[in-house]
Design an enzyme around this catalytic site. Structure first.
Site, mmCIF file in Angstrom:
data_model
loop_
_atom_site.group_PDB
_atom_site.id
_atom_site.type_symbol
_atom_site.label_atom_id
_atom_site.label_comp_id
_atom_site.label_asym_id
_atom_site.label_seq_id
_atom_site.Cartn_x
_atom_site.Cartn_y
_atom_site.Cartn_z
ATOM 1 N N GLY B 10 0.828 -1.338 -0.036
ATOM 2 C CA GLY B 10 0.041 -0.062 0.079
ATOM 3 C C GLY B 10 0.794 1.175 -0.082
ATOM 4 N NE ARG B 72 -2.944 -4.142 -1.332
ATOM 5 C CZ ARG B 72 -2.577 -3.763 -0.399
ATOM 6 N NH1 ARG B 72 -1.378 -4.118 0.241
ATOM 7 N NH2 ARG B 72 -2.685 -2.489 0.327
ATOM 8 C CG ASP B 104 3.632 -7.501 7.561
ATOM 9 O OD1 ASP B 104 3.128 -6.962 6.454
ATOM 10 O OD2 ASP B 104 2.794 -7.991 8.278
ATOM 11 C CB THR B 126 3.547 -0.117 8.617
ATOM 12 O OG1 THR B 126 2.579 -0.197 9.479
ATOM 13 C CG2 THR B 126 4.850 -0.056 9.711
ATOM 14 C CG ASP B 128 -2.086 0.055 9.619
ATOM 15 O OD1 ASP B 128 -2.641 1.193 9.279
ATOM 16 O OD2 ASP B 128 -2.802 -1.031 9.275
ATOM 17 C CG ASP B 130 1.141 -2.905 11.447
ATOM 18 O OD1 ASP B 130 2.213 -2.551 10.891
ATOM 19 O OD2 ASP B 130 -0.006 -3.577 10.945
ATOM 20 N NE ARG B 172 -7.797 -4.343 6.286
ATOM 21 C CZ ARG B 172 -7.755 -4.059 5.081
ATOM 22 N NH1 ARG B 172 -6.707 -3.801 4.530
ATOM 23 N NH2 ARG B 172 -8.954 -3.875 4.559
#
Lengths: 344, 344, 344, 344
Positions: B10, B72, B104, B126, B128, B130, B172
């Site tokens: 992403g 992706r 990741d 990332t 996020d 994470d 997520r």
């Protein structure tokens, strides 16, 4: 327990978030009561307080400045017995412990008070990021974002007119804001107090940039405390403020005409000034400041007086107030070498 | 030396700053040559490259997305011999080493390739936040600032209409964006996957907030990956994407009507969605991304293959790519306990 | 048809959107071809052009400055036969018609050229909003938004330190930016060239504001072209630029110390300067500039030379270039009376 | 004289600036007294008022929402004798005249009340810009700026992933926000209720954009009230709200998968939703709202009941309240033709 909060020294985005974080935590967890001393140490000395119930701090985390007011006062001023004065004030206002939010001067005062038995903890504040006792403090992130946005704007004017834009940002003894905003905006030269370039080096970078294709306007970011290594006479006559420090707005306006004269490239100075330290804090600074306020209340309730909160990595920890003394955090050699690779 | 760069997974604000930091450093310090593989691993496999001379990366550090495109794709997809395919592509494009920028999945792929002898280093990405292998990565700061600004806006509508506003942010498997933007905006409830509240707890907070004086609109921030601990049937039917993960936009729209029904307080859902990951990066992310790009080139020239750059405290260091595998960084208990004190 | 575009005078957010609007319309509707003259009239005189195919203008509408460069050159400079020079250049570059984007000077030049038979149309540009021939032009809205955001920031510092903040904004002969940003930020005094207050009146407002409860910091907004009606000696020695106009940055720095001395209230000056005219245009300015560019091409194809585009209400219309001459649009009495009601 | 103010209908950036402008003018010029009715007409009916002294409105001009609260109540609801109820409430609260701030529904109510002898004036409010009785109202400018900033962000994600981004903005019966934010962000297709494209036309634009070099991501902006001219079954089942209008968030989520299926281009929907109408107003909206509030008080003191304030060109004028009835301002043909030239 009744806790008194004060904010001291120059204002900084995030002060109100510290106050809110402290009051909400104290109210929720410890059922503490809070008052704020008006205008920093001046309010401590005069015993002027305002109550800080929970509803008083609602929504203030998103606002700039300090709802308590601030000043550059100091209880030891003029050889006074500061500790006695503070103790007397605390007794009169029935305050059991103090949270002092301020820069190196305030933290030094807090340290002296703690040594004399005053139950006090500290929260570090410095827009300039020049305190070694913590990785970052609130306010710095906001200042860098504002400076970067302004530098992005100056660039388009420079490019359109083929001018060299010289922008002065905050930073008296440390060049952190210049380093970070300069990196973020892709400045071609960054002038910081720690590693003074000569006027000739600056002009060489400016000229080299202008000659390269595609032609782009040179953008020079200079910290207010910068002096060229070959400082000409023009740089020897900084106007000084009451503390003997160069007055904001001196250096860019000295530098721009010298660059124009030596390189033949039209040059313009801009002094960002006070807009860097006012207004709503970024989310980053709101979070850090909130966490600092929450942790300060925990220090108070743990009886950890003489200590201050600090950011290490992603954790809020506590360190002795003495760590904040005599330890200006300047830009280290490796960060300077790193950014030098981006010049020109 | 000719270095190939790819961005995978992403998009994320700061990718272009990484590319720029790498190319400028390589050009200035090592006289390396750079190419970019188009659309991530897909371009590696097909050998589709674009040259990345110095002038190509000028100014891109301030822009969102990736000039290289992304996908992706994955070279080991469907049991393929990814290492052989990558080696062949590197030979054809005369690329000596790879810099892979990704999350990741990408870093795991890079690890597998490095184990099979491919000269590759990694840059973690990332939105996020994470990834345990680094304190922060670029993109997260931008996402939190955007989310916070949006939450500040929702609050005024809530207050005017006495509504409960439910806002869904990214996250997520980890609730970092919800935690930080919720703290920064002064949300009254924050729902994250790590510490699931029950619907009843959420409604209790909402009702309590509405009853307290002065009346303020409840603001609920919910991470997209949140499921209530007493998940009703409505929450069992998340629409799933191709990877079996809940589709962005599910949870707030389920939660708002349930809150309205149970509390009697008019409730509205807003899904911030893609605006959190697009557009110009903040200064913070530009700086971190630039430093990551610069450090990645140094790893390549030091022959430190199989390693990735990482932020620890204020320093950019390097760690094995294997550190990025099987180590989702979730919100720890102490951060959750901390924020819980601010609720209600 | 081959159309040449030039941007002249000070840069302004929206110039690139004009260029894009013109090129896209010309390409879609008329199959015109476009070139840009480099650095305004200087490029016209020297015949230096760059091609402007459709793909060259993609995405530029969101950017500040001008991709064509600008200068303060003028083809009639020094008594030259400007029309002959321009005609010769157009012949050499095979340009059939000109679109000149600029301020009153540029539009006057365009008018003179049109009178001498040069096929030219104009697009008005003035950050200061001081052109009577149009309700608004692009750039003004962006400048007001930037100034307002900066004023909002200064206010929190003023309030925290109980200082009077004096902010200087653009506006040499007209006080529109000061009027609008002052109204938007809730300034307590606004100083514009059209209705000069005396120093005593300014100080009276400042003192009155400070005395009223709740105590709030006085915020003074001053246009760069302001001179107090009782101008002391300090105001008689403005530094002048090449056109005999006061240099940006003079007035706030003169005013602040006088206010401090007379009122006893600590005062600080900030000069917003070039950040007001650089960087990405607001949506408002992008739209207006795009519509102006589109309409200019229609004027060219209609053969309406000697005319310029103009905003009236919500409509883009066209008026003679001569309308832009000798008609500085200053702040009218009723707008001054209106804002005066908000002072103090 | 004692004046009652109410805000009614959906919230909108600028409401507080209207209130502030009215109170400051009333206080300075007329020595009027002000109260605010709580939650719009509901507060009028119940007689619930809060005093509005000068200090209560300090600083609110920069904030979103309404300090008075709002609702969708209506005194004629269910056939009630609204005028009698309002007259009784005014008598009880000793209010001499009303200022009603609201959209077409509120202005219609005000008109009916004025016809029945209630001393009332109106201030138009519509985020959607769909009131013909004024050139613009406050809130619209803020909404367009927020939408444009979000669209700029979506574009980078689209470009990186080669996706078609479909963004839904406000606009039930008029496409002004879509038109303006679409123009400002350089959208490739704009879908508004007034000139419905067919799904096939939309897909044709999307495909054409993707094919052209350099490849750019198609950006589709769609007003919430849009229905394709060849509406498939999917579009016939809009979820309707209590007023029988399509629920926000329907159309983009219907359109994106259809585009993806027909063009083969991965497509993503984003619904901007409530963030468009909340938070701090732009300077433009603060100024317009302030002027409207000031003018409304003047109408009251001139006894010009049954009239409302209105912007015409750069002037604030007044028109009969009846002008606001049955006159939705939709995007006219010439603006549609204009923007069509930029598509593709």
């Amino acid at each position: 327990m009744k806790i008194g909060i004060l904010t001291s020294g120059g204002d900084c985005p995030g002060l109100n978030a510290v106050i809110r974080g402290a009051v909400l935590t104290g109210d929720t967890v410890y059922e503490s009561e809070f008052v704020g001393f008006v205008d920093g140490w001046r309010g401590v000395e005069s015993g002027e307080v305002i109550p800080l119930p929970r509803r008083k701090v609602r929504g203030i985390g998103r606002t700039g400045g300090t709802i308590l007011g601030t000043s550059r006062w100091n209880p030891f001023h003029g050889g006074a017995d500061g500790a006695a004065a503070v103790a007397r004030s605390m007794e009169e206002t029935e305050v059991d412990a103090l949270i002092a939010i301020g820069g190196d001067g305030t933290l030094f005062t807090a340290h002296r008070l703690a040594q004399r038995g005053i139950p006090i903890v500290g929260v570090p504040k410095t827009v300039d990021n020049d305190l070694d006792a913590t990785d970052y403090t609130f306010g710095f992130n906001t200042a860098v974002e504002i400076a970067t946005e302004s530098l992005d704007r100056l660039r388009t004017t420079g490019d359109s007119h083929h001018r060299c834009m010289v922008a002065e940002v905050m930073g008296r003894s440390a060049g952190w804001i210049a380093l970070h905003s300069g990196m973020a905006s892709g400045a071609h030269v960054i002038c910081i107090p720690e590693f003074p370039l000569s006027i000739q080096e600056i002009c060489d970078f400016v000229t080299a940039r202008m000659r390269r294709q595609p032609r782009r306007s040179p953008l020079v970011v200079v910290a207010e405390g910068f002096t060229p290594s070959d400082a000409s006479e023009s740089f020897s006559d900084y106007e000084l403020d009451e503390f003997g420090r160069p007055v904001l707005g001196g250096v860019a306006q000295k530098l721009a005409p010298i660059i124009e004269e030596r390189t033949g490239i039209e040059s313009r100075a801009t002094v960002l000034g006070h807009i860097q330290r006012g207004g709503a804090p970024t989310a980053y600074d709101r979070i850090l400041a909130t966490r600092f306020g929450m942790a300060a209340v925990q220090l108070v309730h743990a009886g950890a007086f003489g200590r201050m909160v600090s950011l290490r990595g992603t954790s809020v920890v506590d360190v002795p107030l003495s760590d904040a003394i005599d330890s200006v955090k300047t830009v280290p050699r490796e960060r300077w070498d790193e950014v030098r690779r981006l010049f020109g």
